[in-house]
Design an enzyme around this catalytic site. Structure first.
Site, short mmCIF file in Angstrom:
data_model
loop_
_atom_site.label_atom_id
_atom_site.label_comp_id
_atom_site.label_asym_id
_atom_site.label_seq_id
_atom_site.Cartn_x
_atom_site.Cartn_y
_atom_site.Cartn_z
N ASN A 1 -12.27 -26.94 -14.34
CA ASN A 1 -11.28 -27.74 -15.08
C ASN A 1 -11.36 -29.21 -14.68
O ASN A 1 -10.34 -29.88 -14.53
CB ASN A 1 -9.87 -27.20 -14.85
CG ASN A 1 -8.87 -27.81 -15.82
OD1 ASN A 1 -9.19 -28.04 -16.99
ND2 ASN A 1 -7.66 -28.08 -15.35
N SER A 2 -12.57 -29.69 -14.50
CA SER A 2 -12.77 -31.07 -14.09
C SER A 2 -14.20 -31.47 -14.39
O SER A 2 -15.03 -30.63 -14.80
CB SER A 2 -12.47 -31.24 -12.60
OG SER A 2 -12.62 -32.59 -12.20
N HIS B 1 -18.65 -32.04 -17.98
CA HIS B 1 -17.30 -31.51 -17.74
C HIS B 1 -17.40 -30.00 -17.70
O HIS B 1 -17.86 -29.37 -18.65
CB HIS B 1 -16.33 -31.95 -18.84
CG HIS B 1 -14.92 -31.50 -18.58
ND1 HIS B 1 -13.99 -32.27 -17.92
CD2 HIS B 1 -14.29 -30.33 -18.88
CE1 HIS B 1 -12.85 -31.60 -17.83
NE2 HIS B 1 -13.01 -30.42 -18.40
N CYS B 2 -16.96 -29.41 -16.60
CA CYS B 2 -17.09 -27.98 -16.42
C CYS B 2 -15.73 -27.31 -16.53
O CYS B 2 -14.83 -27.57 -15.72
CB CYS B 2 -17.71 -27.66 -15.05
SG CYS B 2 -17.88 -25.89 -14.74
N PRO B 3 -15.54 -26.43 -17.51
CA PRO B 3 -14.24 -25.75 -17.64
C PRO B 3 -13.96 -24.80 -16.48
O PRO B 3 -12.80 -24.48 -16.22
CB PRO B 3 -14.37 -24.99 -18.97
CG PRO B 3 -15.84 -24.82 -19.17
CD PRO B 3 -16.47 -26.04 -18.59
#
Length: 269
Positions: free
Chosen positions: A131-132, A126-128
């Site tokens: 945001n997904s 999950h990559c901030p």
């Protein structure tokens, strides 16, 4: 999958676009229109730099708003009593698993994201910054975003260095303008260097995961080493699509994947 209301992810989205807008502002106003004002290459730099910004923004938006590969939820509640009887052999044969949080069958290489609260096909992490999740359907756009950030960072540093070493006869002699130009150049140089190195590290990690056919989650769980060897180009094509490699960096192309999901179909009956 709906927009993830994660405070950290939303903050990272804002920081990303603030950094991009600031870089474009500094390069156009304080470098090209002042230090390189009379240069033959100035209009070309403006066009090329903003083209990269456009491709970067498009790739980022596609990564943010594309479905990363969400496993559909069943319409009916899953009966866990059948897992250890009739369907156990089929699950093991097809490498399907069961997610007790989503209460659904999970295809091979799919994992549950605690932030998105859904299972994602070929889940990497999950990559901030988008945001997904980075999964099967949006990893292409995520990689494009990384590449364009690296190109933009290098391009910005090159323009800054050129403006520093080239005598500027048309620059304003006003002390405030000179100090502002120097301050913005230094800030952009630091921003480009830090973000560039950070993104290069992520890019190396992503390429390693693709070329060795092992996502970040699988590397932690040591579940990817048993897979048979596949050509590197075929592994890249799994991510970028089957079109010509020269088109892999265009964020306008859409991945058309067709899934064979018999277990997901059976559970809705």
């Amino acid at each position: 999958m709906p927009f993830v209301k994660d405070p950290c992810g939303i903050a990272c989205l804002l920081v990303t676009y603030m950094a991009i807008i600031y870089a474009d502002y500094v390069v156009i106003k304080w470098i090209i229109l002042q230090s390189l004002q009379n240069s033959f290459w100035a209009p070309l730099h403006v066009i090329l730099f903003n083209t990269i910004v456009f491709l970067l923004a498009m790739a980022h938006l596609r990564a943010v708003f594309s479905d990363p590969g969400t496993v559909p939820l069943p319409q009916n509640r899953l009966d866990f009593s059948d897992i250890h009887t009739t369907e156990k052999g089929e699950l093991e044969k097809e490498e399907w698993t069961v997610c007790t949080r989503c209460e659904t069958f999970r295809p091979p290489r799919a994992h549950h994201c605690r932030i998105c609260k859904r299972c994602i096909r070929r889940y990497d992490h999950h990559c901030p910054w988008i945001n997904s999740c980075v999964g099967e359907n949006n990893q292409k756009y995520f990689l494009q975003f990384l590449v364009y950030v690296i190109i933009l960072a290098i391009y910005s540093i090159v323009l800054i260095v050129i403006s520093w070493v080239t005598p500027c006869e048309t620059c304003s002699t006003d002390t405030a303008d000179s100090q502002s130009r120097l301050l913005h150049s230094v800030l952009l140089f630091l921003e480009s260097t830090l973000f560039g190195l950070f993104v290069i590290a992520i890019m190396v990690d992503q390429m390693h995961a693709i070329l060795y056919d092992e996502t970040a989650v699988e590397a932690l769980q040591q579940k990817g080493t048993y897979r048979p060897y596949r050509p590197k180009l075929a592994l890249l094509a799994d991510v970028f699509g089957q079109e010509h490699p020269l088109l892999w960096m265009l964020p306008c192309a859409t991945l058309n994947r067709k899934y064979d999901t018999p277990l997901l179909s059976q559970q809705d009956i």
